[in-house]
Design an enzyme around this catalytic site. Structure first.
Site, PDB file in Angstrom:
ATOM      1  N   GLU A 205     -81.105  42.303 -93.060  1.00 37.86           N
ATOM      2  CA  GLU A 205     -82.361  41.553 -93.036  1.00 37.86           C
ATOM      3  C   GLU A 205     -82.846  41.377 -91.598  1.00 37.86           C
ATOM      4  OE1 GLU A 205     -79.801  40.629 -94.969  1.00 37.86           O
ATOM      5  OE2 GLU A 205     -80.595  40.266 -96.993  1.00 37.86           O
ATOM      6  N   GLU A 326     -97.833  44.427-105.873  1.00 38.84           N
ATOM      7  CA  GLU A 326     -97.746  45.665-106.657  1.00 38.84           C
ATOM      8  C   GLU A 326     -97.013  45.326-107.938  1.00 38.84           C
ATOM      9  OE1 GLU A 326     -96.048  49.313-104.796  1.00 38.84           O
ATOM     10  OE2 GLU A 326     -95.120  49.675-106.751  1.00 38.84           O
TER      11      GLU A 326
END
Ligand SMILES: *[C@@H]1O[C@H](CO)[C@@H](O)[C@H](O)[C@H]1NC(C)=O
Ligand SMILES: *[C@@H]1O[C@H](CO)[C@@H](O)[C@H](O)[C@H]1NC(C)=O
Ligand SMILES: *[C@@H]1O[C@H](CO)[C@@H](O)[C@H](O)[C@H]1NC(C)=O
Ligand SMILES: *[C@@H]1O[C@H](CO)[C@@H](O)[C@H](O)[C@H]1NC(C)=O
Ligand SMILES: *[C@@H]1O[C@H](CO)[C@@H](O)[C@H](O)[C@H]1NC(C)=O
Ligand SMILES: *[C@@H]1O[C@H](CO)[C@@H](O)[C@H](O)[C@H]1NC(C)=O
Ligand SMILES: *[C@@H]1O[C@H](CO)[C@@H](O)[C@H](O)[C@H]1NC(C)=O
Ligand SMILES: *[C@@H]1O[C@H](CO)[C@@H](O)[C@H](O)[C@H]1NC(C)=O
Ligand SMILES: *[C@@H]1O[C@H](CO)[C@@H](O)[C@H](O)[C@H]1NC(C)=O
Ligand SMILES: *[C@@H]1O[C@H](CO)[C@@H](O)[C@H](O)[C@H]1NC(C)=O
Ligand SMILES: *[C@@H]1O[C@H](CO)[C@@H](O)[C@H](O)[C@H]1NC(C)=O
Ligand SMILES: *[C@@H]1O[C@H](CO)[C@@H](O)[C@H](O)[C@H]1NC(C)=O
Length: 550
Positions: A205, A326
């Site tokens: 991350e 999306e």
């Protein structure tokens, strides 16, 4: 469904439901659905352009055309939604191919792609774009865009191309066309992508955040030179992190803790969702798409993410809206016979409204050329003919139910029903009930394959409401309908077809479909509507000369 069922019991909503009956003779035994006079606190309020689209980066020139050959069919379909919603849908140009697109300022064509069927038969996994690509941002007047920059390909050539592309794209989007930027599509799948990993297994991350900050800063420097007004704090804003999910190889929560928004340039928290996959075993129209529980279960992941994020006040602005940047029914571009049917359109209505009521404040329905779940096919190909596809009618139904969000942002409330093959929602405007919608998702086959008999008449379900005392008079109905859940043509909303063949996507009134129905609100605020299986009805209380409130 269990929590909702117990909620319904707690609220005293009967859990028996209308039973099937022959057409025209609906059951009188229907659940009484209680509609509160005002929306409870904390219900969903959609953002402007709630019904939006995500267009596959490599397909965008097909959808939009270019300056010499604009795609007017697509523009008409966007205008239809704009006239219902108060703004045209926002268009996010992105998806997997956003991270394949390498900009080359010497390329004379808009784009040049190579499809490798072993990676995907549906889109190029090697893609170059040139300056002409950005002409596609010039063809849809009054439309705002989210442009997806490439973060995935990190060769020296690709990184240089990213920076070289900035002056072209910022000039194309200057003058009111820019909504936001995005950098990278689903970076939580970079290590594991089935189209080929683009980061090593030890990428963390913190590595992602480091790259994201480095390249957003580099983009901003390039923009200060070419489009200084778009480089201002007010304009330079992103959708992020645009992860594919909540439990892939990077944790979205950790990226914020690691300083993703260190520059305070994230405007919208964007996540992606597909309720299941095209090739997943056991996926069916009734069991997966026409199933309210599927949507509850799938969206629970995002609600979890959103809840955990608001508990991180030092790393995130708790007021940032959470959206789906999306989404669609079945990942891997959908399955024919499911994602392209009227049943999928009904799924889309329930899915979108379940998002809206839960404060997922915008949904970008994804599509690309030849995709099975597309709302429309923008050009003729040797696979799919140009045309308006069934899911588009679901988009219209959602937009009509939410109304003009710019003029009158609605509060959206789910009305729990006992059966997972049906759902209902209420829209309140200025605190008053404005509209109801009932979505019946009980499968009924138009063509063949009805189990009982091939001339099995279409059952009709009766829904009975207890309305707030102030609601009186007559309500107007608009129906979203087709011959059955498996129909892929012959769909209408309120009697209108938006099909390409009729008038290039502009609304055309069909004379073989009933419209203009109204229903009286009875004494004591009781009202019933009959809904054929596999159809939806929108009930308006706020139209007509006299008004319905006293
Ligand atoms: C960029 O495009 C030009 C023109 O097609 C081509 O000659 C050149 O090799 C391309 N550059 C790269 C790095 O692919
Ligand atoms: C614009 O689109 C047309 C039709 O697809 C194509 O023939 C033309 O080459 C395109 N122009 C540019 C500059 O890409
Ligand atoms: C590409 O990413 C990998 C892994 O993060 C890194 O080792 C490599 O240096 C990067 N290449 C460039 C050109 O940035
Ligand atoms: C991560 O993996 C790459 C290549 O697989 C390696 O070069 C690099 O040293 C590793 N980084 C760390 C921090 O272990
Ligand atoms: C822009 O934002 C940065 C970071 O939040 C801040 O330091 C800077 O003062 C802002 N600039 C202006 C002109 O407001
Ligand atoms: C509906 O979806 C839920 C959650 O995925 C599933 O448990 C249930 O079996 C589905 N219903 C049907 C009729 O398949
Ligand atoms: C919600 O988040 C918690 C903590 O990260 C996790 O344990 C749980 O499985 C998540 N639930 C869903 C539905 O994703
Ligand atoms: C279909 O069109 C594509 C792209 O234009 C082309 O590559 C392919 O060969 C065509 N396939 C057939 C069967 O004609
Ligand atoms: C509709 O047809 C499909 C495919 O033939 C079948 O699986 C399904 O059971 C049918 N549905 C009903 C309600 O008969
Ligand atoms: C349709 O028939 C199949 C096989 O006979 C059965 O498994 C299925 O449950 C039936 N579906 C409905 C909706 O009746
Ligand atoms: C829908 O049903 C009607 C009446 O049976 C029929 O005339 C029409 O052709 C059907 N539409 C489609 C698209 O199959
Ligand atoms: C109405 O006519 C259109 C065009 O002929 C057809 O596709 C549609 O199925 C018809 N609808 C009904 C309910 O018959």
């Amino acid at each position: 469904m269990a929590p909702l069922r117990s909620l319904a019991l707690l609220l005293g909503i009967p859990v028996s439901r209308a039973t099937a009956a022959a057409l025209g003779h609906p059951s009188k035994r229907s659940p009484l659905i209680n509609v509160e006079a005002a929306p409870p606190l904390g219900v969903g309020v959609p953002l402007e352009a709630f019904v939006s689209y995500s267009i596959e980066f490599s397909s965008f020139p097909d959808f939009a055309g270019n300056i010499s050959a604009p795609n007017t069919f697509s523009n008409n379909l966007l205008n239809n939604l704009g006239s219902l919603a108060g703004t045209k849908p926002y268009i996010r140009v992105g998806g997997n191919t956003e991270d394949y697109a390498v900009f080359n300022s010497s390329l004379e064509v808009a784009s040049e792609g190579i499809v490798d069927p072993s990676k995907s038969p549906d889109y190029p996994t090697t893609l170059s774009i040139g300056p002409a690509y950005f002409e596609s941002y010039e063809t849809w007047p009054g439309t705002k865009f989210i442009h997806g920059f490439n973060l995935g390909r990190n060769s020296t050539v690709a990184r240089q191309g990213l920076i070289d592309s900035v002056p072209y794209v910022c000039k194309a989007l200057d003058g009111g066309k820019l909504a936001y930027w995005e950098l990278g599509n689903e970076p939580d799948l970079y290590k594991t992508s089935s189209q080929g990993p683009v980061r090593p297994a030890n990428w963390t991350e913190q590595d992602y955040v480091g790259e994201w900050l480095h390249w957003t800063r580099a983009i901003r420097v390039a923009m200060e030179g070419s489009c200084p007004n778009l480089a201002s704090n007010e304009s330079f804003k992103f959708y992020a992190p645009s992860f594919g999910g909540t439990s892939n190889s990077l944790d979205p929560i950790v990226t914020w803790e690691d300083g993703l928004d260190a520059d305070k340039d994230i405007a919208i928290i964007s996540s992606h969702n597909y309720i299941s996959g095209a090739a997943v075993l056991g996926v069916t129209l009734q069991g997966t798409l026409m199933n309210h529980t599927s949507n509850i279960v799938s969206i629970a992941k995002q609600l979890n993410e959103s809840r955990l994020l608001t508990a991180l006040p030092s790393s995130i602005d708790p007021d940032l809206p959470f959206i789906l940047g999306e989404t669609n029914s079945l990942y891997n571009q959908g399955r024919p016979g499911l994602s392209n049917t009227f049943g999928a359109a009904l799924w889309g209505v329930d899915f979108n409204l379940w998002c809206a009521t839960n404060n997922i404040r915008r949904v970008h329905m994804h599509q690309g050329t030849n995709y099975r779940y597309q709302s429309w096919q923008p050009i003729d190909t040797n696979i799919t003919s140009k045309g308006t596809k069934a899911p588009y009618y679901g988009n219209i139904g959602v937009a009509a139910f939410l109304g003009d969000i710019v003029a009158s942002p609605p509060d959206i409330v789910n009305l729990p029903l006992p059966n997972e093959e049906e759902s209902a929602y209420a829209a309140y405007v200025d605190g008053k009930l404005a509209r109801l919608i009932v979505i019946n998702m009980m499968e009924y086959n138009a063509t063949e394959g009805n189990n009982i008999t091939d001339d099995y008449p279409r059952p009709v379900e009766r829904y009975s409401f207890q309305l707030p005392a102030a609601v009186k008079g007559t309500a107007q109905l608009q129906r979203l309908t087709a011959n059955g859940s498996d129909a892929i043509t012959g769909l209408t909303f309120d009697g209108y077809s938006y099909n390409y063949e009729l008038d290039n996507g502009m609304p055309v009134l069909m004379h073989n479909v009933t419209r203009g129905e109204s229903v009286k609100v009875g004494s004591g605020g009781k009202m019933s509507v009959d809904v054929p299986r596999s159809s939806a009805v929108l009930i308006h209380f706020d139209q007509g000369a006299t008004g319905y409130y006293q």
